[in-house]
Design a protein around this motif. Sequence first.
Motif, PDB file in Angstrom:
ATOM      1  N   VAL A  88       0.855  -1.179   0.000  1.00  0.00           N
ATOM      2  CA  VAL A  88       0.000   0.000   0.000  1.00  0.00           C
ATOM      3  C   VAL A  88       0.890   1.228   0.000  1.00  0.00           C
ATOM      4  O   VAL A  88       1.861   1.300   0.750  1.00  0.00           O
ATOM      5  CB  VAL A  88      -0.917   0.010   1.243  1.00  0.00           C
ATOM      6  CG1 VAL A  88      -1.786   1.252   1.215  1.00  0.00           C
ATOM      7  CG2 VAL A  88      -1.772  -1.235   1.286  1.00  0.00           C
ATOM      8  N   ASP A  89       0.569   2.180  -0.843  1.00  0.00           N
ATOM      9  CA  ASP A  89       1.375   3.385  -0.963  1.00  0.00           C
ATOM     10  C   ASP A  89       1.029   4.342   0.156  1.00  0.00           C
ATOM     11  O   ASP A  89       0.154   5.178   0.027  1.00  0.00           O
ATOM     12  CB  ASP A  89       1.113   4.025  -2.337  1.00  0.00           C
ATOM     13  CG  ASP A  89       1.983   5.255  -2.532  1.00  0.00           C
ATOM     14  OD1 ASP A  89       2.946   5.407  -1.773  1.00  0.00           O
ATOM     15  OD2 ASP A  89       1.688   6.049  -3.447  1.00  0.00           O
ATOM     16  N   MET A 339      -9.402  -0.348   5.793  1.00  0.00           N
ATOM     17  CA  MET A 339     -10.513   0.478   5.335  1.00  0.00           C
ATOM     18  C   MET A 339     -10.211   1.156   3.999  1.00  0.00           C
ATOM     19  O   MET A 339     -11.112   1.376   3.193  1.00  0.00           O
ATOM     20  CB  MET A 339     -10.868   1.519   6.396  1.00  0.00           C
ATOM     21  CG  MET A 339     -11.440   0.917   7.679  1.00  0.00           C
ATOM     22  SD  MET A 339     -12.866  -0.158   7.394  1.00  0.00           S
ATOM     23  CE  MET A 339     -14.038   0.995   6.688  1.00  0.00           C
ATOM     24  N   ASN A 340      -8.943   1.472   3.742  1.00  0.00           N
ATOM     25  CA  ASN A 340      -8.578   1.983   2.420  1.00  0.00           C
ATOM     26  C   ASN A 340      -8.866   0.947   1.351  1.00  0.00           C
ATOM     27  O   ASN A 340      -9.397   1.267   0.286  1.00  0.00           O
ATOM     28  CB  ASN A 340      -7.084   2.359   2.394  1.00  0.00           C
ATOM     29  CG  ASN A 340      -6.849   3.826   2.672  1.00  0.00           C
ATOM     30  OD1 ASN A 340      -7.002   4.659   1.801  1.00  0.00           O
ATOM     31  ND2 ASN A 340      -6.498   4.137   3.911  1.00  0.00           N
ATOM     32  N   PHE A 341      -8.520  -0.290   1.627  1.00  0.00           N
ATOM     33  CA  PHE A 341      -8.768  -1.365   0.663  1.00  0.00           C
ATOM     34  C   PHE A 341     -10.264  -1.568   0.455  1.00  0.00           C
ATOM     35  O   PHE A 341     -10.748  -1.690  -0.674  1.00  0.00           O
ATOM     36  CB  PHE A 341      -8.119  -2.660   1.157  1.00  0.00           C
ATOM     37  CG  PHE A 341      -8.321  -3.828   0.234  1.00  0.00           C
ATOM     38  CD1 PHE A 341      -7.602  -3.926  -0.941  1.00  0.00           C
ATOM     39  CD2 PHE A 341      -9.233  -4.813   0.549  1.00  0.00           C
ATOM     40  CE1 PHE A 341      -7.787  -5.007  -1.801  1.00  0.00           C
ATOM     41  CE2 PHE A 341      -9.434  -5.900  -0.301  1.00  0.00           C
ATOM     42  CZ  PHE A 341      -8.698  -5.990  -1.485  1.00  0.00           C
ATOM     43  N   LEU A 342     -11.038  -1.586   1.550  1.00  0.00           N
ATOM     44  CA  LEU A 342     -12.479  -1.837   1.454  1.00  0.00           C
ATOM     45  C   LEU A 342     -13.212  -0.702   0.747  1.00  0.00           C
ATOM     46  O   LEU A 342     -14.202  -0.936   0.044  1.00  0.00           O
ATOM     47  CB  LEU A 342     -13.069  -2.020   2.851  1.00  0.00           C
ATOM     48  CG  LEU A 342     -12.664  -3.288   3.603  1.00  0.00           C
ATOM     49  CD1 LEU A 342     -13.235  -3.269   5.010  1.00  0.00           C
ATOM     50  CD2 LEU A 342     -13.140  -4.537   2.870  1.00  0.00           C
ATOM     51  N   GLY A 350      -4.427   1.423 -10.813  1.00  0.00           N
ATOM     52  CA  GLY A 350      -5.007   0.288 -10.096  1.00  0.00           C
ATOM     53  C   GLY A 350      -4.373  -0.004  -8.756  1.00  0.00           C
ATOM     54  O   GLY A 350      -4.798  -0.919  -8.060  1.00  0.00           O
ATOM     55  N   ILE A 351      -3.335   0.745  -8.383  1.00  0.00           N
ATOM     56  CA  ILE A 351      -2.676   0.512  -7.102  1.00  0.00           C
ATOM     57  C   ILE A 351      -3.472   1.181  -5.992  1.00  0.00           C
ATOM     58  O   ILE A 351      -3.903   2.317  -6.110  1.00  0.00           O
ATOM     59  CB  ILE A 351      -1.234   1.064  -7.132  1.00  0.00           C
ATOM     60  CG1 ILE A 351      -0.397   0.283  -8.148  1.00  0.00           C
ATOM     61  CG2 ILE A 351      -0.613   0.991  -5.751  1.00  0.00           C
ATOM     62  CD1 ILE A 351       1.020   0.772  -8.281  1.00  0.00           C
ATOM     63  N   HIS A 352      -3.683   0.447  -4.902  1.00  0.00           N
ATOM     64  CA  HIS A 352      -4.414   1.012  -3.766  1.00  0.00           C
ATOM     65  C   HIS A 352      -3.541   2.041  -3.063  1.00  0.00           C
ATOM     66  O   HIS A 352      -2.411   1.757  -2.669  1.00  0.00           O
ATOM     67  CB  HIS A 352      -4.801  -0.086  -2.773  1.00  0.00           C
ATOM     68  CG  HIS A 352      -5.972  -0.888  -3.214  1.00  0.00           C
ATOM     69  ND1 HIS A 352      -5.894  -1.778  -4.257  1.00  0.00           N
ATOM     70  CD2 HIS A 352      -7.250  -0.930  -2.750  1.00  0.00           C
ATOM     71  CE1 HIS A 352      -7.074  -2.349  -4.421  1.00  0.00           C
ATOM     72  NE2 HIS A 352      -7.906  -1.855  -3.530  1.00  0.00           N
ATOM     73  N   SER A 353      -4.056   3.231  -2.916  1.00  0.00           N
ATOM     74  CA  SER A 353      -3.326   4.282  -2.204  1.00  0.00           C
ATOM     75  C   SER A 353      -3.786   4.318  -0.751  1.00  0.00           C
ATOM     76  O   SER A 353      -4.897   3.927  -0.435  1.00  0.00           O
ATOM     77  CB  SER A 353      -3.579   5.638  -2.866  1.00  0.00           C
ATOM     78  OG  SER A 353      -4.961   5.959  -2.804  1.00  0.00           O
ATOM     79  N   CYS A 354      -2.890   4.785   0.106  1.00  0.00           N
ATOM     80  CA  CYS A 354      -3.216   4.855   1.535  1.00  0.00           C
ATOM     81  C   CYS A 354      -3.479   6.303   1.904  1.00  0.00           C
ATOM     82  O   CYS A 354      -2.547   7.095   2.033  1.00  0.00           O
ATOM     83  CB  CYS A 354      -2.063   4.285   2.356  1.00  0.00           C
ATOM     84  SG  CYS A 354      -2.407   4.193   4.111  1.00  0.00           S
TER      85      CYS A 354
END
Length: 613
Positions: A88-89, A339-342, A350-354
Motif C-alpha cells: 500500500v502506498d 478500510m482503504n482497501f475496502l 489500479g494501485i491502492h493508495s493509503c
Amino acid sequence: MSPPISSSSSSSSSTTATTSRATTFQGTDSIYPLTHTAPRCIFKFKMRISKRPFSICLSILSLDLSPPFASGIGFNSGVLGSRLISGVDCPSLRRRRGIFNLGGFNRFHTNNIMDGMTSQYQHPISNDAAQDRCIWSSHEGGHKIDIGKQIFCNRSLNMKNIVAVGFDMDYTLAQYMPETFESLAYNGTTRKLVYDLGYPPELLEWSFDWKYMVRGLVLDKKRGNILKMDRHKYVKVAYHGFREMSKEDKIATYGNTLLRDSFDEPDYALIDTLFSLAEAYLFAQLVDFKDNNPGKVPNNAEYINEDPSIVPMIKMLRDSGRATFLVTNSLWDYTNVVMNFLCGNQTTDGIHSCNYSWLENFDVVITGSSKPSFFHEDNRANLFEVEPESGMLLNTDNGTPVPQIGNSSPRLPSKESKKACRVFQGGSVGHLHKLLSIEASSQVLYIGDHIYGDILRSKKVLGWRTMLVVPELEREVELLWESRETRKQLRLLRKERDLVEDKIHHLKWSLKFKDVSVDEKQNFLSELEELESQREEVRLRHQQAQRSFHQWFHKVWGQLMKTGYQNSRFAHQVERFACLYTSQVTNLSLYSPDKYYRPSEDFMPHEFDILTV
C-alpha cells in the motif's frame, strides 16, 4: 439438488500500559496445553466528553494471533514477532507498493518478514466475481432478494427509530479469506510451539484444513475433545482429536454426572468467532499427536474479499439521516490499511493508495476499543485522539483537545477538519453515546460478527439493537432450499417409526392384559416379531437418511444452526442476542433504510403440524 437419502500501535509507552492475555486453550490443569500470549492495551483514566454528535467506526481483531496485515506494526510475541510490509502506498507507514492489476484481477500483495525469512503472498481477486448488487435506493433496487442475501429477524426492529448505525470491521466490513488469512495464524502458531515452547519439529510439516471446523463448537481442554451441543447444552456430536466418540463414550463422559457441566471457561474454550477456527484445528491435531506419540508433547499474508457495495450502503444510511460509526479492537495503522482497501481507494494504475478519504463515511472512528469491556458503562478507559498522518496519540479531556506535554497551548483542529471524522483510541460506550448525542440505547443498531465480543455484551448490557453477520449462512440457506424434499421424507420416516412403535406397544399391552386364546396369542407373537423387525428396518433407514442429510451440510459437524432436531448452541445464542442476522453486512443495502423488520411466527410443538401444513 437434494442430498441422498441413503505491535506497535498508535500509542506511546508513556500513555498506555500493556498486559499479556492467553488464548482460550490455556489451562494449567489441561493435559493438552496450547499457549499464546499477546499484548493488550489497558487504559485507566477518567474523562469528560462534549455532546457534539459524531459518526463512529468500531472493529474487533483477536489479539491472540495478531495478524501482521498492517505494515510497520511490530508483533513482539516470540517467533510470531513479525514486521509486515504491505503493498500500500502510504509514506507515513513506509510501506512498499504491491497492489497491481493483472488480466482483470486485483492482486493484494504483501511481503512478510518472519523469523528472519521473507515470504511473499499473492492472491487473485477477480473483479468479475463481484456480484452485481443494487442498493435499495438506486433505480435498479427494490427487486426480489435472493434467499442467501436476506436479513432474518428474531425481534421486531423499526429502522425509523434508529439514529445511529455502527459497524465492526474484522469479519464484518472486512471479510477475510480463511484459506490464506487463517493459514498465516496457523503457521505462525506452529512455529511458536516448536521454537519457543519446545514442541517436536514434526509440527512444522502440518497443514491447515480451513473447511474442517465450524463456529459454535466447544473444546474440552482437559480431555482433548471437540463438542457440538444443542441449545440445552446436551452433547450430540463429539470427537477426540479427529476420532469420533461412540455414543457410549459420550454418555459416560458427559451424561452420567450428578451435576450438569456448564461447559464454560477455564476448562472449556468456545469457538464462537471465525478467528478461532485455525486454533481449533491445531488443537485437534495436537490431541491426535499426543495420543499417538506419548512423551513428545511438553506439559505471510492476509487477504480480504472486495465488496463494492460497502461505500454505497454507508452512504445510503447517512443520506437517510443516520449517523454512522466504527468501533474496532484493531489499532489505527492496521484499520487505516484495511478500510482503504475496502473503500476502494485506487490510483489510475489500479494501485491502492493509503489516504484518509474513507473517513468521510463515518462520524467517529474508535480504534483499540478493547471490546467487550468497551460496552460496560462503568469502564473508565481514557480516550485518546489519533493523529491520522503520524499515528500519534494525543491526550484529550473527554474528546476535547488539551495541551500536550511540552506545549502550553492545546492543539486545535483546522477549520477543514472540524467537520471531518475524528479518530480516537480507547474510551468506552459512555463516550460514544455522548459523541453521538444518543438519548436511548435502543436508538443504536450495531453490526458485528462476534457473538460474544460484538453482540452479546452490546445487547445484554446496553440494550442496543444488534445485527449478527454470519458468512456461513448464505451457503446454509441455499442447501436448505435444495433439500426441501429430503426434509419432508425425513419427517415421514420419523412418523413411520412412531406408528410402528405404537402398534408394538398396543400388541404388547394386549398380550399382557387381555384374555386371549392360544391361537390368538401365537398370532400376536408372530405379528409382534414382524413389527419389531420392521421397526429396526425403519430405524436404520431413518438413521442413515438423517446422517446423509447431516453430512450434506458438513461432513463432520452438519448444519451450523442444528444439532439433530434441536437448534444448536450457536443458533440459540443467535436467537437470544441478535435482533437481526444475515450473511453479509452489505445485505443491509438491499432494504429500505426505514424498513420495519418483523420476526416470523413462533410455533409451539402443539401448533407445528396444524399451522405449518
